[in-house]
Design a protein around this motif. Structure first.
Motif, short mmCIF file in Angstrom:
data_model
loop_
_atom_site.label_atom_id
_atom_site.label_comp_id
_atom_site.label_asym_id
_atom_site.label_seq_id
_atom_site.Cartn_x
_atom_site.Cartn_y
_atom_site.Cartn_z
N ASN A 109 0.80 -1.14 -0.14
CA ASN A 109 -0.07 -0.17 0.08
C ASN A 109 0.82 1.35 0.09
O ASN A 109 0.28 2.32 0.06
N THR A 110 2.13 1.06 -0.06
CA THR A 110 2.90 2.36 -0.15
C THR A 110 4.18 1.95 -0.97
O THR A 110 4.21 1.16 -1.62
N ASN A 111 4.89 3.13 -1.62
CA ASN A 111 5.97 3.00 -2.48
C ASN A 111 7.23 3.10 -1.62
O ASN A 111 8.02 3.57 -2.08
N LEU A 112 7.25 2.74 -0.37
CA LEU A 112 8.46 2.39 0.73
C LEU A 112 9.37 1.45 0.01
O LEU A 112 8.93 0.27 -0.31
N ILE A 158 10.90 0.53 4.96
CA ILE A 158 9.93 -0.19 5.68
C ILE A 158 10.57 -0.57 7.08
O ILE A 158 9.79 -0.56 8.11
N GLY A 159 11.80 -1.29 6.99
CA GLY A 159 12.38 -1.81 8.15
C GLY A 159 12.66 -0.64 9.15
O GLY A 159 12.56 -0.82 10.42
N ASN A 160 12.76 0.63 8.81
CA ASN A 160 13.33 1.66 9.30
C ASN A 160 12.06 2.42 10.14
O ASN A 160 12.11 3.22 10.85
N THR A 161 10.74 1.80 9.77
CA THR A 161 9.76 2.33 10.30
C THR A 161 9.52 2.04 11.75
O THR A 161 8.68 2.51 12.44
N LEU A 162 10.13 0.90 11.91
CA LEU A 162 9.95 0.37 13.41
C LEU A 162 11.19 0.68 14.23
O LEU A 162 11.97 1.04 13.89
N LYS A 163 11.05 0.70 15.59
CA LYS A 163 12.01 1.41 16.40
C LYS A 163 13.26 0.25 16.40
O LYS A 163 14.25 0.75 16.50
N CYS A 164 13.13 -1.02 15.92
CA CYS A 164 14.32 -1.85 15.95
C CYS A 164 14.94 -1.48 14.78
O CYS A 164 16.21 -2.11 14.82
N GLY A 165 14.47 -0.84 13.76
CA GLY A 165 15.14 -0.69 12.43
C GLY A 165 15.84 -1.83 12.09
O GLY A 165 16.81 -1.75 11.41
#
Length: 85
Positions: A17-20, A25-32
């Protein structure tokens, strides 16, 4: 298992649903998580979608819930714009 499925759902939803990029995408979470972790999760997601009916049902429910949240957030935003306090 529930946490792992949730992460796979999250990654798959963003990919669909995005063009990320995978890295983004991995960097959207705190764990990176890096692109390799995201790619692995997406491959596993695809495999589970092919063979596991319960996983398919759970993913559809996840997507529906996310979409409802986004729709409600959008409506709340529009209400605030139309009728500012």
């Amino acid at each position: 298992r529930e946490c792992i499925n949730g992460r796979m759902f999250y990654y798959a939803y963003l990919r669909e649903n995005t063009n990320l990029t995978l890295n983004a995408i991995g960097n959207t979470l705190k764990c990176g998580h890096g692109h390799d972790t995201v790619l692995n999760a997406l491959c596993n997601h695809s495999d589970f979608m092919d063979i596991d009916k319960n996983y398919q049902k759970d993913y559809k429910e996840y997507c529906d819930k996310v979409q409802n949240l986004l729709n409600n957030a959008h409506l709340t935003y529009l209400e605030d714009v139309i009728n500012p306090s």
